[in-house]
Scaffold this motif. Structure first.
Motif, PDB file in Angstrom:
ATOM      1  N   LYS A 137       0.820  -1.207   0.000  1.00  0.00           N
ATOM      2  CA  LYS A 137       0.000   0.000   0.000  1.00  0.00           C
ATOM      3  C   LYS A 137       0.857   1.261   0.000  1.00  0.00           C
ATOM      4  N   GLU A 138       2.139   1.056   0.262  1.00  0.00           N
ATOM      5  CA  GLU A 138       3.030   2.211   0.358  1.00  0.00           C
ATOM      6  C   GLU A 138       3.165   2.940  -0.965  1.00  0.00           C
ATOM      7  N   THR A 139       3.209   2.178  -2.055  1.00  0.00           N
ATOM      8  CA  THR A 139       3.435   2.808  -3.339  1.00  0.00           C
ATOM      9  C   THR A 139       2.282   2.457  -4.252  1.00  0.00           C
ATOM     10  N   THR A 140       2.111   3.275  -5.261  1.00  0.00           N
ATOM     11  CA  THR A 140       1.090   2.954  -6.243  1.00  0.00           C
ATOM     12  C   THR A 140       1.739   2.566  -7.555  1.00  0.00           C
ATOM     13  N   ARG A 141       3.036   2.421  -7.550  1.00  0.00           N
ATOM     14  CA  ARG A 141       3.674   2.064  -8.812  1.00  0.00           C
ATOM     15  C   ARG A 141       3.500   0.588  -9.101  1.00  0.00           C
ATOM     16  N   THR A 194       6.755   7.832  -6.068  1.00  0.00           N
ATOM     17  CA  THR A 194       5.466   7.212  -5.737  1.00  0.00           C
ATOM     18  C   THR A 194       4.658   6.798  -6.952  1.00  0.00           C
ATOM     19  N   GLY A 195       5.148   7.046  -8.159  1.00  0.00           N
ATOM     20  CA  GLY A 195       4.403   6.642  -9.340  1.00  0.00           C
ATOM     21  C   GLY A 195       3.170   7.474  -9.602  1.00  0.00           C
ATOM     22  N   ARG A 247      -1.909   7.333  -0.476  1.00  0.00           N
ATOM     23  CA  ARG A 247      -1.661   6.021   0.117  1.00  0.00           C
ATOM     24  C   ARG A 247      -2.946   5.297   0.493  1.00  0.00           C
ATOM     25  N   PRO A 289      -5.223   1.321  -5.884  1.00  0.00           N
ATOM     26  CA  PRO A 289      -4.014   2.058  -6.221  1.00  0.00           C
ATOM     27  C   PRO A 289      -3.412   1.644  -7.564  1.00  0.00           C
ATOM     28  N   ASN A 290      -3.391   2.549  -8.505  1.00  0.00           N
ATOM     29  CA  ASN A 290      -2.645   2.369  -9.747  1.00  0.00           C
ATOM     30  C   ASN A 290      -2.435   3.748 -10.359  1.00  0.00           C
ATOM     31  N   PRO A 291      -1.468   3.894 -11.281  1.00  0.00           N
ATOM     32  CA  PRO A 291      -1.113   5.230 -11.770  1.00  0.00           C
ATOM     33  C   PRO A 291      -2.297   6.006 -12.340  1.00  0.00           C
ATOM     34  N   LEU A 342       9.849   2.690   2.566  1.00  0.00           N
ATOM     35  CA  LEU A 342       9.234   3.327   1.399  1.00  0.00           C
ATOM     36  C   LEU A 342       8.412   4.538   1.808  1.00  0.00           C
TER      37      LEU A 342
END
Lengths: 377, 297
Positions: free
Chosen positions: A373-377, B32-33, B83, B88-90, B183
């Motif tokens: 969940k930390e990143t969305t990449r 973070t993308g 967050r 979650p996606n770009p 991260l």
């Protein structure tokens, strides 16, 4: 068991839409016209963004092309602007076709870029088209725009004249009433077509490309071709929406088709739920009517101030409301309103059938490590 | 000749300011993308804070507050919203940032209203003369500060643990996480850095020769998007190159507008960056210095 009620709901909504002009005032009719026009555009965008997974910030540019093609082909030449004086029906068809053509011309970019990268490239389109609209003033009327011929078929005009007086069941049918039925027809066709594309072979190919380009290619889907066709179809929808907007305003001007308008289309489909045709329509109803309704009733709403007074004026208030609505939907409501409705239906009937998986732009490539969940990449 | 030189120098210094913004896009994207569509509003926020506060607490303290404010807002957006995305996606992250941008920009626009706030910068409207070329002091300062900022960034990313950790996290988040890189910390640093760079750019974009702080600044920050895309999505040096190219292009197109107008139409300077961007994307879809995206199965 969900199919029958869904069709029934659609039929009831259609009957309501057909009956509304008998009771609505001019303000609500005008609002309804704008809603139907933007709904067509939003449905087209949800095919591209929701189903095929390609982000576009250039939707307003294609709407502008449709609007101006209609105005140019159907308008008569005057001292300030040129026009071809073609029949309006032909103009409407050309609006969608030319927009699709420009979309196709952009396909060397649209076919190669993916997801948000395409979104950035299409951002440029809005500025380029605006520049052309302002500078090609012989055709477009420049900064102030040009007026738009009302829609007409031989013997019947969708305006206040020809026939001058038309009444059904004691209600006088003026231009707004007549345009209403034209728009309902176009919107229903657009929605029906979009649902079929979505559930048919083409839509499945697009969704496949969205979920994984590599897997799609392995299944025999031409990736570049699928992205291109999604872009062209959505451009055609935008062109039609633009022409409808031009008819509803009675005038076209470059400012109507700004970057803000592109963002508004995105807001509509996100609120409704990406990839859902019904969601796009609901989103269009909300986003398009909110500022108009707030402006109309601002004097009755105590928290709103008059425009320009520095307080919270109607357009500012509505922008903040739907900015917050986007954030809330994306953070709390997986899959937008359509996703929530699907889950609710699933819960009510005790099955998971209604809870369709949420489509997403730029889904991670299959086989990537699970994402924290930390990143969305 | 001196007119041409003046345009070039103006373009380069404007380009350096754009590259600050473009670097912010690149840093947020790599850490973070997220395609940060609210970046323009953060540029405006930094400048707005300075403009509002400089009367009461003085210019330099106001600058400090502006930089910190922009950094904090960036970090909060990431912590509270990005967050917690339901999906979650770009793509959804980009649309979320459009929503954040609408809220921030609308609120700032409402506060600023029709006025143009002055920044109260001590260099005022003074100019620097180099031979027969005249440049606004603000532009010369901007160039200097930008060079220092990028030297700092280079040091951070190549010589400190934090910077190397950020690069590792950008290259492969899960693996970096297994190696003990937090991260959440690298992401927050990225957003804070981007906010600070944005605020610095905002100050230079709103001081002389610009009239002052007005909502249109957020839109001119949009011109940094072509600069970022041009340089490559994940490259800070690319952002510098892209910024300089876009700065030069728009300065020259605007400077020679009278000569160009018959072919290109009035006001082409605003469109030129986007045209350049589309052309570069056609030839090199991953920008001039960006790394080509690998497809894994």
């Amino acid at each position: 068991m969900f199919e029958l009620p869904k069709k029934l709901v659609g039929l009831v909504l259609l009957l309501v839409a057909l009956a509304l002009p008998f009771v609505l005032t001019d303000f609500w009719l005008q609002t309804g016209l704008f809603v139907m026009a933007t709904a067509v555009g939003a449905v087209g965008l949800t095919l591209l963004v929701g189903v095929a997974g390609q982000l576009s910030l250039g939707h307003a540019a294609f709407a502008a092309i449709g609007a101006y093609v209609y105005a140019f082909t159907t308008g008569e030449s005057t001292t300030t602007v040129e026009g071809l004086g073609l029949p309006p029906l032909l103009g409407l068809v050309l609006a969608a076709l030319v927009a699709a053509g420009v979309g196709a011309a952009f396909s060397p970019v649209a076919g190669r870029l993916r997801g948000i990268y395409l979104g950035l490239a299409t951002l440029g389109l809005v500025f380029v088209v605006r520049h052309l609209l302002v500078n090609l003033d012989d055709w477009t009327g420049g900064f102030v725009g040009r007026s738009v011929e009302p829609f007409a078929v031989p013997g019947f005009s969708f305006s206040n004249r020809d026939p001058d007086y038309l009444a059904i069941a004691g209600v006088e049918f003026e231009g707004l009433h007549r345009l209403w039925y034209l728009f309902v027809l176009v919107a229903v066709l657009a929605i029906w077509l979009a649902s079929n594309i979505r559930s048919g072979r083409t839509g499945r190919a697009w969704a496949n490309v969205r979920d994984s380009e590599t897997a799609a290619a392995a299944m025999g889907v031409g990736v570049a071709g699928a992205k291109r066709s999604a872009f062209v179809v959505s451009s055609a929808y935008a062109g039609m929406a633009g022409a409808m907007l031009a008819l509803a305003y009675g005038r076209v001007a470059p400012d109507v088709f700004s970057l803000t308008a592109s963002v508004d289309y995105l807001v509509m489909i996100v609120l409704g739920g990406l990839g859902s045709v019904a969601g796009a329509v609901v989103g269009a109803v909300f986003v398009t009517s909110l500022p108009l309704v707030l402006a109309q009733y601002s004097s009755a709403l105590p928290f709103l101030a008059a425009p320009g007074s520095g307080g919270l004026d109607p357009s500012t208030a509505s922008r903040i409301v739907y900015g917050l609505a986007i954030i809330a939907v994306l953070v709390f409501l997986r899959g937008g309103l359509a996703g929530a409705a699907g889950r609710l239906r699933g819960r009510l009937t005790g099955s998971r059938a209604g809870a369709a998986p949420t489509p997403a732009v730029d889904r991670p490539v299959a086989g990537d490590p699970p994402r924290s969940k930390e990143t969305t990449r | 000749m001196s007119y041409f030189l003046e345009q070039v120098l103006n373009g380069l210094s404007y380009g350096l300011v754009l590259s600050l913004i473009a670097a912010g896009f690149a840093i947020v994207f790599t850490s973070t993308g997220v395609l940060n569509f609210a970046h323009g509003s953060i540029v405006l926020l930094g400048a707005y804070l300075v403009a509002v506060l400089h009367d009461t607490i003085g210019f330099w303290p106001a600058v400090l507050v502006g930089l910190l404010g922009a950094a904090v807002v960036g970090v909060l957006i990431n912590m509270l919203l990005v967050r917690h995305l339901a999906d979650p996606n770009p793509g959804t992250a980009a649309i979320l940032m459009l929503g954040v941008d609408i809220v921030l920009l609308t609120e700032l626009t409402r506060r600023i209203g029709n006025q143009v706030l002055t920044l109260g910068a001590p260099w005022g409207a003074s100019v620097v003369r180099l031979g027969d070329v005249t440049l606004p002091t603000g532009r010369v300062l901007a160039a200097g500060v930008t060079v220092v900022a990028f030297a700092g960034l280079w040091y951070l990313f190549s010589r400190t643990d934090l910077g190397v950790g950020m690069r590792a996290a950008a290259a492969d988040g899960p693996t970096a996480s297994l190696m003990g890189i937090r991260l959440s910390r690298t992401a927050a640093t990225g957003w804070a850095l981007a906010g600070i760079l944005a605020a610095v750019a905002g100050i230079f974009l709103t001081s002389f020769p610009a009239p002052g702080v007005a909502p249109t600044v957020a839109l001119s920050a949009f011109a940094a998007i072509p600069a970022w895309v041009l340089g490559g999505f994940d490259s800070v040096p690319g952002a510098v190159v892209g910024g300089l190219l876009i700065g030069l292009t728009s300065a020259l197109v605007t400077g020679y507008e009278a000569e160009l107008e018959p072919f290109l139409g009035a006001g082409f300077g605003e469109v030129a960056p986007y045209v350049v961007m589309i052309v570069v994307l056609l030839v090199r879809p991953s920008g001039l210095m960006g790394s080509k995206e690998a497809v894994r199965v």
